[in-house]
Design a protein around this motif. Structure first.
Motif, PDB file in Angstrom:
ATOM      1  N   LEU A   7       0.830  -1.205   0.000  1.00 44.80           N
ATOM      2  CA  LEU A   7       0.000   0.000   0.000  1.00 44.80           C
ATOM      3  C   LEU A   7       0.864   1.255   0.000  1.00 44.80           C
ATOM      4  O   LEU A   7       0.560   2.228  -0.714  1.00 44.80           O
ATOM      5  CB  LEU A   7      -0.942   0.007   1.204  1.00 44.80           C
ATOM      6  CG  LEU A   7      -1.760   1.302   1.366  1.00 44.80           C
ATOM      7  CD1 LEU A   7      -2.672   1.535   0.169  1.00 44.80           C
ATOM      8  CD2 LEU A   7      -2.566   1.269   2.655  1.00 44.80           C
ATOM      9  N   ALA A  10       2.016   1.820  -3.393  1.00 46.97           N
ATOM     10  CA  ALA A  10       0.907   2.327  -4.206  1.00 46.97           C
ATOM     11  C   ALA A  10       0.671   3.807  -3.928  1.00 46.97           C
ATOM     12  O   ALA A  10       0.429   4.593  -4.861  1.00 46.97           O
ATOM     13  CB  ALA A  10      -0.359   1.526  -3.917  1.00 46.97           C
ATOM     14  N   TRP A  83      -0.524  -5.827 -10.008  1.00 45.70           N
ATOM     15  CA  TRP A  83      -1.044  -4.485  -9.761  1.00 45.70           C
ATOM     16  C   TRP A  83      -2.165  -4.194 -10.744  1.00 45.70           C
ATOM     17  O   TRP A  83      -2.030  -4.464 -11.940  1.00 45.70           O
ATOM     18  CB  TRP A  83       0.077  -3.463  -9.903  1.00 45.70           C
ATOM     19  CG  TRP A  83       1.165  -3.675  -8.894  1.00 45.70           C
ATOM     20  CD1 TRP A  83       2.215  -4.544  -8.983  1.00 45.70           C
ATOM     21  CD2 TRP A  83       1.271  -3.056  -7.614  1.00 45.70           C
ATOM     22  NE1 TRP A  83       2.981  -4.489  -7.855  1.00 45.70           N
ATOM     23  CE2 TRP A  83       2.430  -3.586  -6.983  1.00 45.70           C
ATOM     24  CE3 TRP A  83       0.519  -2.108  -6.932  1.00 45.70           C
ATOM     25  CZ2 TRP A  83       2.838  -3.193  -5.713  1.00 45.70           C
ATOM     26  CZ3 TRP A  83       0.924  -1.711  -5.669  1.00 45.70           C
ATOM     27  CH2 TRP A  83       2.070  -2.244  -5.071  1.00 45.70           C
ATOM     28  N   SER A 104      -6.273   5.171  -9.333  1.00 43.93           N
ATOM     29  CA  SER A 104      -6.662   4.002  -8.549  1.00 43.93           C
ATOM     30  C   SER A 104      -5.618   2.911  -8.739  1.00 43.93           C
ATOM     31  O   SER A 104      -5.369   2.482  -9.868  1.00 43.93           O
ATOM     32  CB  SER A 104      -8.044   3.499  -8.991  1.00 43.93           C
ATOM     33  OG  SER A 104      -8.381   2.293  -8.347  1.00 43.93           O
ATOM     34  N   ALA A 106      -4.317  -0.833  -7.057  1.00 36.93           N
ATOM     35  CA  ALA A 106      -4.538  -1.942  -6.125  1.00 36.93           C
ATOM     36  C   ALA A 106      -3.466  -2.999  -6.343  1.00 36.93           C
ATOM     37  O   ALA A 106      -2.981  -3.200  -7.458  1.00 36.93           O
ATOM     38  CB  ALA A 106      -5.913  -2.556  -6.317  1.00 36.93           C
ATOM     39  N   GLY A 116      -5.236  -1.281  -1.444  1.00 37.54           N
ATOM     40  CA  GLY A 116      -5.865  -0.393  -2.407  1.00 37.54           C
ATOM     41  C   GLY A 116      -5.649   1.057  -2.050  1.00 37.54           C
ATOM     42  O   GLY A 116      -5.743   1.438  -0.872  1.00 37.54           O
ATOM     43  N   TYR A 117      -5.377   1.869  -3.056  1.00 36.48           N
ATOM     44  CA  TYR A 117      -5.149   3.301  -2.875  1.00 36.48           C
ATOM     45  C   TYR A 117      -5.899   4.060  -3.954  1.00 36.48           C
ATOM     46  O   TYR A 117      -5.832   3.706  -5.143  1.00 36.48           O
ATOM     47  CB  TYR A 117      -3.658   3.622  -2.954  1.00 36.48           C
ATOM     48  CG  TYR A 117      -3.355   5.105  -2.954  1.00 36.48           C
ATOM     49  CD1 TYR A 117      -3.411   5.838  -1.768  1.00 36.48           C
ATOM     50  CD2 TYR A 117      -3.041   5.771  -4.134  1.00 36.48           C
ATOM     51  CE1 TYR A 117      -3.146   7.204  -1.772  1.00 36.48           C
ATOM     52  CE2 TYR A 117      -2.765   7.135  -4.144  1.00 36.48           C
ATOM     53  CZ  TYR A 117      -2.819   7.842  -2.958  1.00 36.48           C
ATOM     54  OH  TYR A 117      -2.575   9.208  -2.953  1.00 36.48           O
ATOM     55  N   SER A 135      -9.911   0.331   6.446  1.00 38.22           N
ATOM     56  CA  SER A 135      -9.707   1.360   5.427  1.00 38.22           C
ATOM     57  C   SER A 135      -9.771   2.725   6.085  1.00 38.22           C
ATOM     58  O   SER A 135     -10.317   2.880   7.179  1.00 38.22           O
ATOM     59  CB  SER A 135     -10.741   1.244   4.305  1.00 38.22           C
ATOM     60  OG  SER A 135     -12.059   1.385   4.782  1.00 38.22           O
ATOM     61  N   ALA A 220      -9.345  -1.219  -6.127  1.00 40.77           N
ATOM     62  CA  ALA A 220      -8.939  -0.417  -4.975  1.00 40.77           C
ATOM     63  C   ALA A 220     -10.141   0.128  -4.216  1.00 40.77           C
ATOM     64  O   ALA A 220     -10.238  -0.002  -2.992  1.00 40.77           O
ATOM     65  CB  ALA A 220      -8.026   0.722  -5.427  1.00 40.77           C
TER      66      ALA A 220
END
Length: 264
Positions: A7, A10, A83, A104, A106, A116-117, A135, A220
């Motif tokens: 994460l 990301a 990814w 986005s 993930a 996920g970002y 989250s 994500a």
């Protein structure tokens, strides 16, 4: 890397990608480079350049990973991690200058999304999630954990949605929506599935329904929503391109029945 470290990668890459898009976007409307599923489903050169940037940064850090992106060819990896990337989720908003479009990113491990970002490029709002760890929304002083609020009644639910760019599919969706909308408070069509799902996690929406989502649209934002306590489902199984519906457990069963009954 742990899932949390995936994460963080990301997020670093996503922040750089968002900064690039902000700096590259000209004033006014953005020129369309090409189209995808229909003449109204657009791609810009900035989409493509942003995905190249993300791909390069991720492979520089983890050269053996796989990559699934909206604008380029998939890359098979050897590490068990891949990814799933949407460089600009909400490209039509981006073209018109509507401030709701997102990067986005993930990470999947063994096919399951574990990190996920999402960042709203125009607003700078950031969300993150790690499977099994919750989250959150990133704030200047740290993370604000997200817990989606219960819904009082389905009749009072504000529902986020979107429509396909293929005219024949859109016509069927409109017919289903005509049966659906009298039974909820209202709908909102923001134009970015990733932002919709993060907003659902925050409680800005009560439920969500959309058809036609690709893995990069869902990965994500779907993790952010599920880690906030939202239930996601497909028509008769996991959420996917055929249908994604999401709601708080307090109304999920009733809501999913309504969506099916309306013909989505």
């Amino acid at each position: 890397m742990t899932d949390a470290e995936l994460l963080e990668l990301a997020r670093r890459v996503g922040q750089e990608a968002a900064a690039y898009v902000r700096s590259a976007r000209p004033d006014g409307r953005v020129d369309v480079a090409s189209t995808k599923s229909s003449a109204t489903d657009v791609v810009t050169e900035i989409d493509e350049a942003c995905e190249r940037l993300i791909r390069e940064r991720i492979f520089a850090a983890r050269p053996g990973d796989g990559f699934v992106g909206e604008e380029g060819d998939d890359v098979a990896g050897s590490t068990g991690v891949d990814w799933v990337v949407d460089p600009i989720d909400g490209t039509v908003n981006f073209v018109y200058g509507i401030p709701a479009y997102a990067v986005s990113i993930a990470a999947r491990r063994g096919g399951e999304v574990v990190a996920g970002y999402v960042v709203n490029i125009a607003a700078g709002t950031e969300w993150g999630a790690v499977a099994g760890e919750g989250s959150w929304r990133y704030e200047p002083d740290g993370r604000r954990m997200l817990t989606a609020p219960a819904v009082e009644t389905l009749a009072h639910a504000l529902v986020a949605t979107g429509f396909n760019y293929v005219p024949e599919v859109r016509a069927k969706q409109a017919a289903a929506m005509a049966a659906f909308i009298p039974q909820v408070r209202d709908i909102r069509r923001i134009g970015s599935a990733a932002i919709d799902l993060c907003a659902l996690a925050e409680g800005q929406f009560d439920a969500y329904v959309e058809q036609g989502l690709k893995p990069w649209d869902l990965a994500a934002g779907g993790l952010v929503a599920s880690e906030a306590g939202i239930v996601l489902s497909g028509l008769d199984g996991p959420p996917g391109e055929r249908l994604v519906m999401a709601a708080h457990p307090s109304v999920a069963t009733e809501y999913f029945e309504l969506v099916r009954a309306c013909g989505f």
